[in-house]
Design an enzyme around this catalytic site. Structure first.
Site: not given
Length: 295
Positions: A8, A12-14, A163
């Site tokens: 990922g 984003g965070i990736g 989740y």
């Protein structure tokens, strides 16, 4: 030059994690499902960090054939991998969906896909001098419950229940990997609260509510990447650690050691989840724990 893989890693965070590792001079491999997004992210990283080495790899964690193909390509190109950041994930899928292999999508992507990927990359990870595996969880792991007889959620599917179970499984996996070998460091992290692509399945109404909460308690993707970067680079962090932001509700703030979700501390649950994960994915690690015997 160390080789670091981020699932990922295109957004984003990736992406923020990949940027932090590129800035530190690593050869960064960003993995994801969409080639165009990967190319765009790689170009941005190369421009931002001209001395960096960036490569990409197509990877769909919801398809074990894709996981195997990606691991085979990486292993052929890199005789050793120093760091794997299990970052990618899906969240709050409104209805029960299945992966290519018939697993419930949230659990199959967030946990089983990363379990398989880590196991398949284990030979090249163990070829490195000081390998690490960083697995990204979430605060909701504390509310998670793993029903080993209902891992595919054929009974009572609820988006956030799936989740939270997957995020608990992420922590349980990281701790069990640490318990099963002393040849690498396995660390779990919770990044805190940030708006990223993982919320794409959330309903518009909930997205508005989440946006308000994040405005009050949240942080940017760059700030949310700090726990992952700390776990990936700090020489003093021990295997089996769990890090999260130290702010209110672990929503934001500097990363610090955090309380491990109680269920993830149960060695029997972790072992049973591990055995089930090997059976479902067909990926076996063949590790013997240094601390305890594993059935």
């Amino acid at each position: 030059m160390n080789v670091a893989i981020i699932t990922g890693g295109a957004a984003g965070i990736g992406y923020a994690t990949a940027a932090g590792l590129a800035e530190r001079g690593n050869h960064v491999v960003i993995a994801g499902r969409r080639q165009e997004a990967l190319r765009t992210a790689a170009d941005r990283l190369r421009k931002a960090y001209p001395g960096s080495t960036i490569s990409t790899g197509e990877l769909d964690l919801a398809d074990l054939a894709s996981v195997r193909s990606f691991a085979a390509r990486v292993s052929a190109e890199h005789p050793k991998v120093d760091l794997l950041v299990n970052n990618a994930g899906v969240m709050a899928v409104p209805e029960r969906r299945l992966t290519t292999d018939g697993f419930e999508l949230t659990f199959g992507t967030n946990h089983l896909g990363h379990f398989a990927l880590t196991g398949l990359l284990l030979p090249v990870l163990l070829a490195a001098e000081a390998p690490r595996v960083v697995t990204v969880s979430a605060a909701i792991a504390r509310r998670g419950r793993i029903d080993l007889d209902n891992l595919d959620f054929h009974r009572d599917y609820r988006p956030m229940r799936a989740y939270s179970a997957a995020k608990l499984a992420n922590v349980a996996f990281a701790l069990e990997l640490a318990a099963r070998t002393d040849r690498l460091r396995s660390i779990a992290v919770h990044p805190g609260t940030a708006v990223t692509g993982i919320q794409r399945h959330v309903s518009p109404a909930l997205r508005v509510v989440a946006g308000g909460l994040i405005a009050l308690m949240g942080q940017s993707a760059e700030e949310a990447a700090r726990p992952s970067l700390l776990a990936a680079t700090d020489a003093h962090i021990a295997s089996g650690a769990y890090f999260a932001p130290r702010g209110i509700g672990e929503g934001r703030g500097r990363p610090a050691p955090a309380r491990i979700p109680a269920a993830a501390q149960d060695p029997t649950l972790r072992d049973r989840l591990w055995v089930a994960s090997e059976r479902l994915t067909g990926v076996s690690y063949h590790l013997v724990a240094p601390q305890r015997a594993v059935a």
